[in-house]
Design an enzyme around this catalytic site. Sequence first.
Site, PDB file in Angstrom:
ATOM      1  N   ASP A 138      -3.492   6.873   8.593  1.00  0.00           N
ATOM      2  CA  ASP A 138      -3.600   5.674   7.760  1.00  0.00           C
ATOM      3  C   ASP A 138      -4.596   5.892   6.620  1.00  0.00           C
ATOM      4  OD1 ASP A 138      -1.909   4.137   9.570  1.00  0.00           O
ATOM      5  OD2 ASP A 138      -3.575   4.402  10.951  1.00  0.00           O
TER       6      ASP A 138
ATOM      7  N   HIS B 131      -2.995  -0.130  14.046  1.00  0.00           N
ATOM      8  CA  HIS B 131      -1.914   0.541  13.320  1.00  0.00           C
ATOM      9  C   HIS B 131      -0.647  -0.297  13.469  1.00  0.00           C
ATOM     10  CE1 HIS B 131       0.275   3.983  11.686  1.00  0.00           C
ATOM     11  NE2 HIS B 131       1.191   3.713  12.577  1.00  0.00           N
TER      12      HIS B 131
HETATM   13  O1  LIG Z   1       3.663   6.453  14.597  1.00  0.00           O
HETATM   14  C1  LIG Z   1       4.346   6.961  13.734  1.00  0.00           C
HETATM   15  O2  LIG Z   1       5.494   7.306  13.860  1.00  0.00           O
HETATM   16  C2  LIG Z   1       3.760   7.121  12.423  1.00  0.00           C
HETATM   17  C3  LIG Z   1       3.727   5.826  11.804  1.00  0.00           C
HETATM   18  O3  LIG Z   1       3.626   4.791  12.418  1.00  0.00           O
HETATM   19  C4  LIG Z   1       3.793   5.780  10.415  1.00  0.00           C
HETATM   20  O4  LIG Z   1       4.363   6.703   9.805  1.00  0.00           O
HETATM   21  O5  LIG Z   1       3.261   4.824   9.902  1.00  0.00           O
END
Ligand SMILES: O=C([O-])CC(=O)C(=O)O
Length: 238
Positions: free
Chosen positions: A159, A187
Amino acid sequence: MATPLKVCVTGAAGQIAYSLLYQIGHGDVFGKEQPLILTLLDITPMMNALHGVVMELHDCAMTLVKEIVPTDSEEEAFRDIDVAFLVGSMPRREGMLRKDLLTANAKIFRSQGLSLDKFAKKTVKVVVVGNPANTNAMICSHFAPSIPKENFTALTRLDHNRAKAQIATRIGVRSDAVKNVVIWGNHSSTQFPDVSHATVEVEGKTLPVYEAVKDDAWIEGDFITVSGGNRRHSGVVF
Ligand SMILES: O=C([O-])CC(=O)C(=O)O
Ligand SMILES: NC(=O)C1=CN([C@@H]2O[C@H](COP(=O)(O)OP(=O)(O)OC[C@H]3O[C@@H](n4cnc5c(N)ncnc54)[C@H](O)[C@@H]3O)[C@@H](O)[C@H]2O)C=CC1
């Protein structure tokens, strides 16, 4: 030669592990002099695919890799390990938010925390990659009370890097010219990239990011949508 480091990668039959394992085995992570024993954990239905990954690792003939142990047993995967990369988790399907995965992932990271506590070295270093990495890391550490909290890290660098790269691309500089970007929150769609203290070096001068970008609406709009949250969530990556 040094004593082999015992390194476990979970979700070893998945996509991220497929590129990560090569980098570990090639010495890019622990150095070119450090021999390794790799334990690879995945769930039972993935054992065939995991054996395929092991065959490919053998095909690379990596001199640092002394032994590869594919398994669906947390006990076997975590016994006496020095390092764990916890990549394996429930993948998000289209239309789901990260929070929809929490119940499934809480179970996985609770179980893995308990097993790390029981079987891994007390000095083990744990990098949680499976998203939402910070929540999963907290759960895992909570269920492994005999391992110091500071031994657990959540890989949120993605991020941070994504936000830096957005700013750098917008201004037309290298991403290492952008400094002091802060990432707040989980996230997921609530994640917030903060450039209020960030600076960027342009033609030898250090400027606040707001001043260099000269487009507050972009910083407070598209920049947050693309950098914050996550790409799978915002429909860019599935
Ligand atoms: O977890 C993942 O696949 C990576 C992810 O969220 C992203 O690319 O934002
Ligand atoms: N923190 C970061 O920077 C990044 C995190 N990720 C996250 O990494 C995780 C893996 O991504 P991909 O490899 O693309 O997914 P994938 O679906 O290709 O692989 C996941 C693997 O985990 C396995 N797995 C599921 N439950 C498990 C368990 N209890 N124990 C061991 N293995 C288990 C699955 O069987 C599968 O093989 C996802 O959560 C993704 O969101 C992905 C990219 C960057």
